[in-house]
Design a protein around this motif. Structure first.
Motif, PDB file in Angstrom:
ATOM      1  N   PRO A  81      78.792  -7.280  -4.455  1.00 52.90           N
ATOM      2  CA  PRO A  81      78.028  -6.396  -3.565  1.00 52.90           C
ATOM      3  C   PRO A  81      77.516  -7.163  -2.354  1.00 52.90           C
ATOM      4  O   PRO A  81      77.328  -8.377  -2.426  1.00 52.90           O
ATOM      5  N   VAL A  93      79.083  -7.435 -11.948  1.00 55.16           N
ATOM      6  CA  VAL A  93      78.757  -8.430 -10.922  1.00 55.16           C
ATOM      7  C   VAL A  93      78.591  -9.810 -11.548  1.00 55.16           C
ATOM      8  O   VAL A  93      79.083 -10.808 -11.015  1.00 55.16           O
ATOM      9  N   ASP A 117      83.490  -0.479  -9.310  1.00 55.83           N
ATOM     10  CA  ASP A 117      82.489  -0.155 -10.323  1.00 55.83           C
ATOM     11  C   ASP A 117      82.434   1.331 -10.622  1.00 55.83           C
ATOM     12  O   ASP A 117      82.040   1.724 -11.729  1.00 55.83           O
ATOM     13  N   GLY A 136      84.746  -7.642  -6.134  1.00 53.66           N
ATOM     14  CA  GLY A 136      83.680  -6.734  -6.557  1.00 53.66           C
ATOM     15  C   GLY A 136      82.284  -7.276  -6.370  1.00 53.66           C
ATOM     16  O   GLY A 136      81.382  -6.981  -7.158  1.00 53.66           O
ATOM     17  N   PHE A 162      83.213  -3.623  -4.363  1.00 58.36           N
ATOM     18  CA  PHE A 162      82.183  -3.509  -5.404  1.00 58.36           C
ATOM     19  C   PHE A 162      81.939  -2.053  -5.764  1.00 58.36           C
ATOM     20  O   PHE A 162      81.913  -1.681  -6.949  1.00 58.36           O
TER      21      PHE A 162
END
Length: 636
Positions: free
Chosen positions: A393, A524, A402, A391, A398
């Motif tokens: 970015p 994150v 999310d 996850g 990601f």
């Protein structure tokens, strides 16, 4: 291009037929492998053109039925062999054929010099045909045909190296466990036909209303279909087959566990979204099962040492995330994560195959280490896949993960969100434990006998393509505050009715953008911190002590297989041995059949005495017979 739609199904089937009949006669791996790959890649190209045709069409024309012929006509039952091209089925076709063709190409290098090379590609093509039938069918019976087809092909592919006993055991286990889920599917179809008079999916969903008088019926149907989904998509309690399925060749693991068979259950629930939107009870059960499965599998993965077993439990966990999205009525998000998962999980499985290939079939990550300098392409692409699933970015995982976290927070509250966030953190932990032990540190293998090397070009190209898709694939579903969410826009007409049925679905629109940004940031941060500690701990580890306490429980997968053996397998086996075989079979069936045979045998001995061979005796019997007939005629 819709006119060429039939080639999407015909070519993989033709590839199967050609390989199974002429594969060995060709005596050429390249012809067999490239023809099979070509027969999956061409349907991918056709599906892309169809996708753009649908994209440029008005919404009401994005639903095309292709009726090939009347299949079953009996009484009130009429089923056509027909397919449905719509926004969901065409996306599934692109995933199956796109990722499938990449895996086929990879297999040319991976299966090089295998004695049954052509047979392997025959099974792979048949698997693609069955999966395409499943996702394109417009009625439940045709779905079920594809459903059973992928089950059969998975059995053949998992047990492909049949000379090894454990591969045969794994294949049988997968086949038997899936039959449990299939039984639920069959009962659901019977109930649907009994009460609605049709097995056409669109017609059935069109009949459904929020009518309290049929709520119990809808609960039963939705639960039974979900039981079928838990079998194919390896959710609790039917998840035990998937880790053992790693016994098959690595391309099989990538094909089954990335983009095809294991996503069939997710696809089925999404296809019946209106049904599940009308049954909140079942949707809540799906949510709970998804949460438990995701957490359960993730905790097991952190203590596994087999590189493919780690990825197998990761697949189970990620499928749990997809069902979490389905349980919160976020059907678009579930398909979005299914798509991104196909990219990075296929990449990770093929990367693991490259590692295993280089390590002379060694799969234990505790005896690897330092491979990043010897396998640069594999390392870089595997690293990208690990970041994506964790996850980070702007990689694909990601965005889709999310979306799931945000949907759960908006619709189900803080407690489910925290559990899923913790599970997402575990994902990052076990993936970078795998990366650290495999690619970093000092070599822990015997350098005199094992000489790691980069894989051939036919295996590297698929890794690079999937790494690119894992990097950019998530941009089709960026958060709405950043721009247009393309996948939401694409699926909105299809799922609009389902997502609008329950008032709970309006919760997400009321959640502020600020909260969404905070949740994204938190996920994150959790992933980055987890990756840091996991990598720091395992990238330099050289000593491995036996697991103790709860670690031993995780290493032994919560002893779930042992529990099933004692609670289910052994009682059935003992009952079969002691009663069905020794009593019912031997003492009842055998005695009854043998008794008839013995009676006729004794009777024949008595009648045989008549056959004396003396003509006078035969004449006497003939006269006696004539006299008896005369008396009978006189009496009547």
């Amino acid at each position: 291009m819709v006119k060429l739609f039939f080639l999407i199904l015909l070519l993989p089937l033709l590839g199967f037929i050609l390989n199974i009949l002429f594969g060995k006669k060709l005596n050429s791996e390249k012809i067999s492998g490239y023809v099979s790959t070509f027969f999956v890649f061409i349907p991918f190209i056709i599906s892309i053109f169809i996708f753009f045709e649908l994209l440029n069409s008005a919404v009401e024309f994005r639903n095309i039925s292709v009726n090939l012929f009347s299949w079953i006509i009996t009484g009130n039952l009429q089923i056509n062999f027909s397919y449905l091209i719509d926004s969901l089925s065409i996306v599934m076709v692109m995933i199956v054929t796109g990722v499938g063709s990449i895996i086929h190409f990879y297999s040319i290098g991976y299966m090089h010099k295998d004695a049954e090379f052509s047979k392997f590609f025959a099974y792979m093509n048949l698997f693609i045909f069955a999966m395409l039938t499943l996702v394109l069918a417009d009625n439940f019976l045709l779905v079920f045909m594809g459903w059973e087809g992928v089950g059969l092909c998975s059995y053949l592919l998992i047990g492909f190296w049949y000379e090894k006993k454990f591969t045969g055991d794994a294949a049988k286990k997968a086949f038997v466990v899936n039959r449990i889920g299939d039984f639920g599917f069959i009962i659901a179809m019977l109930i649907i036909f009994q009460h609605f008079g049709t097995l056409n999916i669109s017609v059935f969903l069109g009949y459904l209303t929020n009518d309290p008088s049929i709520s119990g019926l809808l609960i039963a149907i939705s639960l039974l279909l979900f039981i079928g989904a838990t079998g194919k998509s390896a959710q609790i309690p039917l998840l035990v087959w998937l880790p053992d399925a790693m016994a098959g060749p690595t391309p099989v693991s990538a094909l089954i566990h990335a983009a095809t068979m294991v996503t069939a259950g997710v696809y089925l629930v999404a296809r019946c979204s209106v049904l599940y939107a009308l049954v909140p009870l079942t949707s809540n059960i799906i949510l709970i099962i998804g949460i438990i499965t995701a957490l359960f599998a993730a905790t097991i993965a952190i203590r596994q040492n087999d590189i493919k077993k780690i990825l197998a439990y990761s697949t189970i966990s990620q499928l749990g995330f997809m069902f979490i999205a389905l349980g919160t009525y976020s059907y678009t998000t579930a398909i979005f994560h299914l798509t991104t998962h196909a990219f990075f999980k296929a990449l990770l499985f093929l990367g693991s195959g490259s590692v295993i290939h280089a390590m002379s079939e060694q799969q234990d990550i505790t005896v690897m280490g330092g491979l990043r300098t010897k396998m640069k392409t594999t390392f870089i692409t595997f690293f990208i896949g690990s970041l994506a699933i964790s996850g980070i970015p702007p990689l694909s995982g990601f965005f889709s993960k999310d979306e799931i976290l945000f949907g759960v927070f908006s619709k189900s509250g803080i407690i489910p969100y925290v559990i899923i966030l913790f599970t997402a953190g575990l994902t990052a932990f076990y993936m970078f434990r795998l990366v650290g032990l495999t690619f970093y540190g000092n070599p822990r293998y015997d350098e005199n006998n094992i000489h790691p090397h980069e894989s051939p070009i036919t295996m590297k190209i698929p890794l690079i393509i999937l790494a690119v898709l894992s990097t950019i694939g998530g941009f089709i579903g960026i958060p709405k505050f950043l721009g247009t969410n393309l996948i939401d826009h694409w699926f909105e007409p299809l799922f609009e009715r389902a997502e609008g049925i329950n008032a709970l679905n309006t919760a997400i629109s009321k959640t502020s953008t600020d909260i969404e940004i905070i949740l994204l940031t938190v996920s994150v941060v959790v992933a980055v911190i987890t990756i840091y500690f996991s990598f720091r701990k395992y990238s330099k580890q050289n000593i491995f002590e036996p697991a103790k306490g709860f670690g031993k429980v995780l290493e032994n997968k919560y002893y779930l297989d042992e529990f099933y053996d004692k609670a289910v397998v052994n009682p059935i086996k003992n009952f079969s041995d002691k009663f069905l075989w020794n009593i019912f079979d031997i003492k009842i069936i055998d005695k009854f059949i043998n008794g008839i045979a013995n009676y006729l045998s004794r009777l024949s001995i008595d009648w045989r005495k008549i056959q004396s061979g003396i003509i006078q005796d035969y004449a006497t019997l003939a006269v006696a017979g004539i006299v008896i007939i005369i008396f009978y005629l006189l009496l009547i």
